[in-house]
Design a protein around this motif. Structure first.
Motif, PDB file in Angstrom:
ATOM      1  N   LEU A 181      59.774  13.363  47.197  1.00  0.00           N
ATOM      2  CA  LEU A 181      60.890  13.322  48.801  1.00  0.00           C
ATOM      3  C   LEU A 181      60.752  12.704  49.704  1.00  0.00           C
ATOM      4  CD1 LEU A 181      61.164  17.476  47.960  1.00  0.00           C
ATOM      5  CD2 LEU A 181      63.352  15.875  47.273  1.00  0.00           C
TER       6      LEU A 181
ATOM      7  N   ILE B  42      66.917  15.774  53.792  1.00  0.00           N
ATOM      8  CA  ILE B  42      65.686  15.502  52.864  1.00  0.00           C
ATOM      9  C   ILE B  42      66.295  15.280  51.711  1.00  0.00           C
ATOM     10  CG2 ILE B  42      64.575  17.304  51.322  1.00  0.00           C
ATOM     11  CD1 ILE B  42      64.596  19.358  53.520  1.00  0.00           C
TER      12      ILE B  42
ATOM     13  N   GLN C  54      65.318  13.005  47.978  1.00  0.00           N
ATOM     14  CA  GLN C  54      64.984  12.710  47.102  1.00  0.00           C
ATOM     15  C   GLN C  54      64.608  11.165  45.976  1.00  0.00           C
ATOM     16  OE1 GLN C  54      65.761  13.612  42.369  1.00  0.00           O
ATOM     17  NE2 GLN C  54      64.628  15.459  42.607  1.00  0.00           N
TER      18      GLN C  54
ATOM     19  N   LEU D 208      61.522  12.516  54.726  1.00  0.00           N
ATOM     20  CA  LEU D 208      62.158  13.740  55.235  1.00  0.00           C
ATOM     21  C   LEU D 208      62.790  13.138  56.666  1.00  0.00           C
ATOM     22  CD1 LEU D 208      63.075  16.471  56.433  1.00  0.00           C
ATOM     23  CD2 LEU D 208      60.785  16.869  57.334  1.00  0.00           C
TER      24      LEU D 208
ATOM     25  N   TYR E  14      55.130  19.058  47.418  1.00  0.00           N
ATOM     26  CA  TYR E  14      55.647  18.828  46.113  1.00  0.00           C
ATOM     27  C   TYR E  14      55.773  17.743  45.647  1.00  0.00           C
ATOM     28  CZ  TYR E  14      60.284  18.122  44.140  1.00  0.00           C
ATOM     29  OH  TYR E  14      61.549  18.199  43.695  1.00  0.00           O
ATOM     30  N   ASN E  15      55.413  16.051  46.863  1.00  0.00           N
ATOM     31  CA  ASN E  15      54.822  14.997  47.030  1.00  0.00           C
ATOM     32  C   ASN E  15      53.737  14.891  45.378  1.00  0.00           C
ATOM     33  OD1 ASN E  15      57.550  14.430  47.337  1.00  0.00           O
ATOM     34  ND2 ASN E  15      56.647  13.212  49.320  1.00  0.00           N
TER      35      ASN E  15
ATOM     36  N   ILE F 132      57.162  19.280  52.275  1.00  0.00           N
ATOM     37  CA  ILE F 132      57.618  18.354  50.964  1.00  0.00           C
ATOM     38  C   ILE F 132      56.470  17.603  51.063  1.00  0.00           C
ATOM     39  CG2 ILE F 132      57.961  15.832  51.440  1.00  0.00           C
ATOM     40  CD1 ILE F 132      61.001  17.084  53.320  1.00  0.00           C
TER      41      ILE F 132
END
Length: 248
Positions: free
Chosen positions: A169, A161, A163, A171, A123-124, A120
């Motif tokens: 994202l 998880i 958005q 968590l 991804y971010n 995550i």
């Protein structure tokens, strides 16, 4: 030797070789998208990549090159890490859950949490860098990444998880840890899942970042160099042609 309207900066042969390699990678990766996308989406991505190449070819990104290097470097590093983490999650073994001790289940879930937390974060970083950099290609990839989440939103939500409005994202670790280990494997560790999808798209994001870094670094290799009759640069590779004919 005429440049046919291209600015005076000429890449050294080393950069040309790198650029060709990046372009071939980009072409190969884009091909995988085209095979799995509608004609409309495929054309949009292909046109966006060509538009990006033309813009850079004409020097339109020169004033923001330093920031662009930072963004694409961040994308590259995060995409490489994201690829590794997705592979690790997909390779997490199936277990006979009823035969595991509590300690074994806790260890499995702890390994999952470590990988998902790092994923995550990667991804971010990718999403933030693509958003800040902008451009049609980054916008298309960002939209696809968001779409993958939406397709799995319900199952991912059960694991904590979610958005955010900017596409990044979040968590909820406590909710994640309370989930069944078998559910984690089902949602995060199998082919065709959200993890599988973003891992494959990370390949394209990585190739695009490397291509742009090669272009943005061209000034470091500028000089009075000549191409042979097969000379080509990253722009021509992406746009499907060479800038010199056989006579140079």
């Amino acid at each position: 030797m005429a440049r046919n309207g291209i600015n005076s900066l000429i890449l050294q042969n080393r950069l040309v070789s790198q650029a060709r390699s990046r372009a071939r990678t980009q072409s190969t990766k884009m091909g995988s998208i085209l095979r799995g996308s509608s004609d409309s989406n495929s054309n949009s991505l292909a046109n966006a990549i060509k538009k990006q190449a033309r813009s850079q070819k004409n020097g339109l990104l020169g004033t923001a090159s330093t920031k662009s290097k930072e963004n694409y470097t961040s994308m590259k590093t995060a995409a490489e890490s994201l690829k590794t983490r997705t592979k690790t999650l997909l390779n997490m073994p199936e277990k006979e859950w009823e035969k595991l001790t509590e300690e074994e289940v806790a260890e499995y879930k702890g390994d999952m949490l470590t990988q998902v937390s790092g994923l995550i974060e990667d991804y971010n970083k990718i999403m933030k860098a693509m958003t800040e950099e902008g451009g049609s290609v980054n916008e298309i990839y960002a939209k696809q990444m968001k779409g993958y989440f939406q397709s799995a939103k319900s199952k991912l939500g059960e694991l904590g998880i979610t958005q955010n409005s900017d596409g990044t994202l979040s968590l909820n670790k406590e909710l994640f840890k309370s989930a069944d280990a078998s559910k984690m494997k089902e949602v995060l560790g199998k082919a065709g899942t959200f993890i599988d999808d973003i891992g494959k798209r990370a390949e394209n994001i990585l190739a695009n970042a490397e291509t742009n870094l090669a272009v943005l670094n061209r000034s470091q290799y500028a000089g009075n160099y000549s191409y042979n009759q097969y000379g080509s640069d990253i722009f021509d590779a992406l746009l499907g042609g060479g800038k010199y004919n056989a006579k140079g």
